[in-house]
Design a protein around this motif. Structure first.
Motif, PDB file in Angstrom:
ATOM      1  N   SER A 154      39.774  73.946  22.449  1.00  0.00           N
ATOM      2  CA  SER A 154      38.843  73.236  23.331  1.00  0.00           C
ATOM      3  C   SER A 154      37.580  74.017  23.654  1.00  0.00           C
ATOM      4  CB  SER A 154      39.546  72.863  24.642  1.00  0.00           C
ATOM      5  OG  SER A 154      39.998  74.026  25.311  1.00  0.00           O
ATOM      6  N   HIS A 155      37.407  75.200  23.043  1.00  0.00           N
ATOM      7  CA  HIS A 155      36.291  76.050  23.463  1.00  0.00           C
ATOM      8  C   HIS A 155      35.921  77.031  22.346  1.00  0.00           C
ATOM      9  CE1 HIS A 155      33.941  78.541  26.307  1.00  0.00           C
ATOM     10  NE2 HIS A 155      34.475  79.579  25.680  1.00  0.00           N
ATOM     11  N   ARG A 185      32.970  65.620  19.635  1.00  0.00           N
ATOM     12  CA  ARG A 185      31.943  65.590  20.672  1.00  0.00           C
ATOM     13  C   ARG A 185      32.080  66.814  21.584  1.00  0.00           C
ATOM     14  NH1 ARG A 185      29.292  60.934  20.331  1.00  0.00           N
ATOM     15  NH2 ARG A 185      30.334  59.129  19.402  1.00  0.00           N
ATOM     16  N   SER A 186      30.932  67.224  22.104  1.00  0.00           N
ATOM     17  CA  SER A 186      30.906  68.354  23.030  1.00  0.00           C
ATOM     18  C   SER A 186      30.363  67.895  24.378  1.00  0.00           C
ATOM     19  CB  SER A 186      30.025  69.478  22.475  1.00  0.00           C
ATOM     20  OG  SER A 186      29.847  70.488  23.432  1.00  0.00           O
ATOM     21  N   PRO A 187      31.182  67.934  25.441  1.00  0.00           N
ATOM     22  CA  PRO A 187      30.687  67.516  26.753  1.00  0.00           C
ATOM     23  C   PRO A 187      29.678  68.493  27.340  1.00  0.00           C
ATOM     24  CG  PRO A 187      32.903  68.393  26.941  1.00  0.00           C
ATOM     25  CD  PRO A 187      32.596  68.318  25.473  1.00  0.00           C
ATOM     26  N   SER A 188      29.699  69.750  26.876  1.00  0.00           N
ATOM     27  CA  SER A 188      28.735  70.721  27.391  1.00  0.00           C
ATOM     28  C   SER A 188      28.599  71.888  26.417  1.00  0.00           C
ATOM     29  CB  SER A 188      29.168  71.258  28.763  1.00  0.00           C
ATOM     30  OG  SER A 188      30.378  71.979  28.660  1.00  0.00           O
ATOM     31  N   ASP A 205      31.957  73.591  24.628  1.00  0.00           N
ATOM     32  CA  ASP A 205      33.258  72.990  24.922  1.00  0.00           C
ATOM     33  C   ASP A 205      33.476  71.809  23.987  1.00  0.00           C
ATOM     34  OD1 ASP A 205      33.864  74.708  27.072  1.00  0.00           O
ATOM     35  OD2 ASP A 205      32.556  73.544  28.391  1.00  0.00           O
ATOM     36  N   GLU A 207      35.361  68.209  23.289  1.00  0.00           N
ATOM     37  CA  GLU A 207      35.885  67.109  24.108  1.00  0.00           C
ATOM     38  C   GLU A 207      37.335  66.775  23.774  1.00  0.00           C
ATOM     39  OE1 GLU A 207      33.585  63.364  25.660  1.00  0.00           O
ATOM     40  OE2 GLU A 207      34.343  62.925  23.652  1.00  0.00           O
ATOM     41  N   ASN A 208      37.675  66.773  22.501  1.00  0.00           N
ATOM     42  CA  ASN A 208      39.040  66.426  22.094  1.00  0.00           C
ATOM     43  C   ASN A 208      39.645  67.573  21.291  1.00  0.00           C
ATOM     44  OD1 ASN A 208      36.893  65.330  20.246  1.00  0.00           O
ATOM     45  ND2 ASN A 208      38.643  65.136  18.876  1.00  0.00           N
TER      46      ASN A 208
END
Length: 239
Positions: A154-155, A185-188, A205, A207-208
């Motif tokens: 996740s990171h 996708r990357s939320p941030s 980060d 997303e999935n």
């Protein structure tokens, strides 16, 4: 009074004498260190200049950014330069529009488009590949400046070391895919700089976490350059 609606009326009139855009259709192919691209057109608006560029898909390098593009007058003075914080946008896989600041109301006798430096990288180095489960960097630019600090499902945390000649050094990506080409996708995401340090961190980060390793990060900003001398006169405008 509390609970009352207050209505404001502000008169506004659209001016009749809106200045027209000035368009130069060039379709001029140029090259820097054997990397070819075509200056399709330059459009000068009252508040902005748009430079539309198409990139030859057969180039050996991926052209990332145009940090040095500008307009100069007959005296070599910069007439239009990059907008702060805005470099341009992609309008296709091999086409970009670069935004420059406009000096629309100044009328030079001659006007030239100038480029002396491009941000470019070998195509086989333009994708950063990471196995986030094994925390291994599998592919990155050959200069060795981009390294993996840590990763998990996740990171991702990468760091980029500064070269002595760098004025600005950063790494960014515009697309992340898994091993099957599935978009992640990357939320941030963020670049982190520490004052006085010779490295910057790129933290993203994910997303999935139901993706297949390794993941692929397509580079769109990296401090590696090629140099040349492009000078195109802008004349015979279409208004």
């Amino acid at each position: 009074k509390a609970g009352q609606d207050i209505e404001f009326i502000i008169p506004f009139t659209v001016p009749e004498n809106v200045k027209p855009s000035i368009n130069f259709v060039l379709k001029k192919e140029v090259e820097i260190e054997n990397q070819k691209f075509t200056i399709e057109e330059v459009t000068i608006h009252p508040l902005r200049i748009d430079v539309r560029i198409s990139i030859n898909p057969n180039n050996s390098k991926k052209i990332l950014q145009f940090p040095d593009i500008r307009l100069e007058d007959e005296n070599g003075e910069v007439w239009g330069s990059s907008l702060s914080g805005i470099s341009g946008r992609g309008i296709g896989e091999n086409e970009q529009i670069i935004f420059l600041q406009s000096n629309y109301f100044e009328k030079p006798k001659e006007l030239y488009l100038r480029i002396n430096k491009l941000q470019a990288i070998n195509k086989d180095e333009a994708t950063v590949i990471i196995d986030t489960e094994k925390n291994i960097l599998l592919n990155s630019p050959s200069d060795g400046r981009l390294k993996l600090a840590e990763s998990n499902k996740s990171h991702v945390d990468l760091f980029l070391t500064q070269a002595e000649e760098d004025e600005h050094f950063s790494f960014t990506t515009y697309k992340i895919e898994d091993a099957n080409g599935k978009l992640i996708r990357s939320p941030s995401s963020a670049m982190q700089y520490a004052s006085g340090e010779m490295e910057s961190h790129f933290v993203v980060d994910l997303e999935n976490t139901d993706y297949k390793n390794p993941i692929h990060l397509e580079i769109d900003n990296y401090p590696k350059y090629i140099e040349g001398n492009v000078k195109i006169e802008l004349k015979n405008p279409i208004k």
